[in-house]
Motif scaffolding. Structure first.
Motif, PDB file in Angstrom:
ATOM      1  N   GLU A   3       0.847  -1.077   0.091  1.00 62.32           N
ATOM      2  CA  GLU A   3       0.674   0.184   0.510  1.00 62.32           C
ATOM      3  C   GLU A   3       1.206   1.153   0.146  1.00 62.32           C
ATOM      4  O   GLU A   3       1.549   1.478   0.686  1.00 62.32           O
ATOM      5  CB  GLU A   3      -0.988   0.178   1.208  1.00 62.32           C
ATOM      6  CG  GLU A   3      -2.153   1.065   1.373  1.00 62.32           C
ATOM      7  CD  GLU A   3      -2.942   1.053   2.459  1.00 62.32           C
ATOM      8  OE1 GLU A   3      -3.937   2.029   2.099  1.00 62.32           O
ATOM      9  OE2 GLU A   3      -2.828   0.194   3.182  1.00 62.32           O
ATOM     10  N   LYS A   5       0.454   5.263   0.241  1.00 57.36           N
ATOM     11  CA  LYS A   5      -0.410   6.248   0.239  1.00 57.36           C
ATOM     12  C   LYS A   5       0.270   7.742   0.436  1.00 57.36           C
ATOM     13  O   LYS A   5       1.244   7.961   0.275  1.00 57.36           O
ATOM     14  CB  LYS A   5      -0.656   6.471   2.092  1.00 57.36           C
ATOM     15  CG  LYS A   5      -1.652   5.246   2.190  1.00 57.36           C
ATOM     16  CD  LYS A   5      -1.706   5.395   3.674  1.00 57.36           C
ATOM     17  CE  LYS A   5      -2.904   4.333   3.256  1.00 57.36           C
ATOM     18  NZ  LYS A   5      -3.574   3.995   5.471  1.00 57.36           N
ATOM     19  N   ASP A  22      -0.543   6.655  -5.317  1.00 57.18           N
ATOM     20  CA  ASP A  22      -1.083   5.894  -4.319  1.00 57.18           C
ATOM     21  C   ASP A  22      -1.775   4.601  -5.361  1.00 57.18           C
ATOM     22  O   ASP A  22      -1.726   5.083  -6.019  1.00 57.18           O
ATOM     23  CB  ASP A  22      -2.760   6.572  -3.947  1.00 57.18           C
ATOM     24  CG  ASP A  22      -2.931   7.842  -3.219  1.00 57.18           C
ATOM     25  OD1 ASP A  22      -1.990   7.705  -1.505  1.00 57.18           O
ATOM     26  OD2 ASP A  22      -3.055   9.525  -3.439  1.00 57.18           O
TER      27      ASP A  22
END
Length: 260
Positions: A3, A5, A22
């Motif tokens: 992930e 971000k 992202d």
């Protein structure tokens, strides 16, 4: 899960390689990253195992904050991530099986690793990894006696011997002829399907990316400009990623010199 971000990467020379990325990649996915040379493909890939530490944002891999890792914790984290390079990174003057066994060094005491004292279990697992990529018969050949495609299979076997959850492949077929490149990509696909290992591949060969990956991420100037199924990649998407329409020969090996 991997992930990103709002991830940014700025190199010491001021080049912004990633700009507010992202992104989420689930366990077991097969993903190809496409884009021009210098677009940020390798930086994106190598930030996952912190070969290129990010400058800002959050990056989590299997619920671990990658930016917080260092020293022993970083080395332990990297064991779950295999890496395949364009140049194979083999020790050319030693045997194939010894190259594969180097994946086990991190689990050994320093004296055993220094003396090359691998366990019977490690040797059997190395042989199994070679069998998985179809070159078991080359186990005791010298690495420099092998073809380019065979050497890349050795590199892939070395990854498998590491027992990774993720394999990162940075232009793994760029130096191979078209037929061999397809065979190596088929190895990646088979391993992904049989083991549920996440495979993320950077590629100049757009045609191979679309043929073998289920998901394609297009990156341009450090930003994600496309993310979706390979079946959804059309001429408009490629023009968005590369700044122009691509000819058939360019699809087989896009390079910034061709498109400049």
């Amino acid at each position: 899960m991997i992930e990103f971000k709002n991830v940014t990467k700025v190199y010491p020379n001021g080049v912004k390689a990633l700009d507010g990325v992202d992104l989420e990649i689930e366990q077991g996915e097969f993903v190809a990253i496409i884009g021009l040379s210098g677009a940020g493909k390798s930086t994106l890939l190598r930030s996952i195992n912190q070969m290129h530490p990010i400058t800002d944002g959050e990056l989590n891999v299997n619920n671990e904050d990658v930016r917080s890792l260092s020293g022993k914790s970083l080395r332990k984290f990297r064991r779950q991530i295999g890496m395949v390079f364009q140049s194979f990174n083999l020790v050319s003057r030693t045997t194939v099986i010894k190259n594969v066994l180097t994946a086990r060094v991190a689990e050994m005491s320093w004296i055993k690793s220094l003396l090359g004292l691998y366990s019977k279990e490690d040797t059997l697992e190395a042989l199994e990894a070679l069998d998985q990529v179809g070159i078991l018969e080359k186990a005791y050949s010298r690495a420099d006696e092998l073809s380019g495609g065979q050497q890349q299979r050795v590199a892939l076997a070395r990854c498998l011997a590491q027992k990774p959850q993720i394999i990162l492949a940075d232009e793994p077929v760029a130096s191979l002829d078209p037929i061999t490149a397809q065979a190596v990509m088929e190895d990646f696909v088979r391993i992904n399907e049989q083991t549920n290992i996440t495979v993320i591949v950077n590629m100049h060969h757009v045609d191979l990316a679309l043929k073998y990956a289920k998901r394609v991420i297009g990156i341009k100037a450090g930003q994600i400009v496309f993310d979706g199924p390979s079946d959804d990649v059309n001429e408009a998407v490629l023009e968005q990623v590369y700044g122009r329409s691509l000819k058939e020969d360019e699809m087989m090996g896009v390079d910034s010199h061709v498109l400049s």
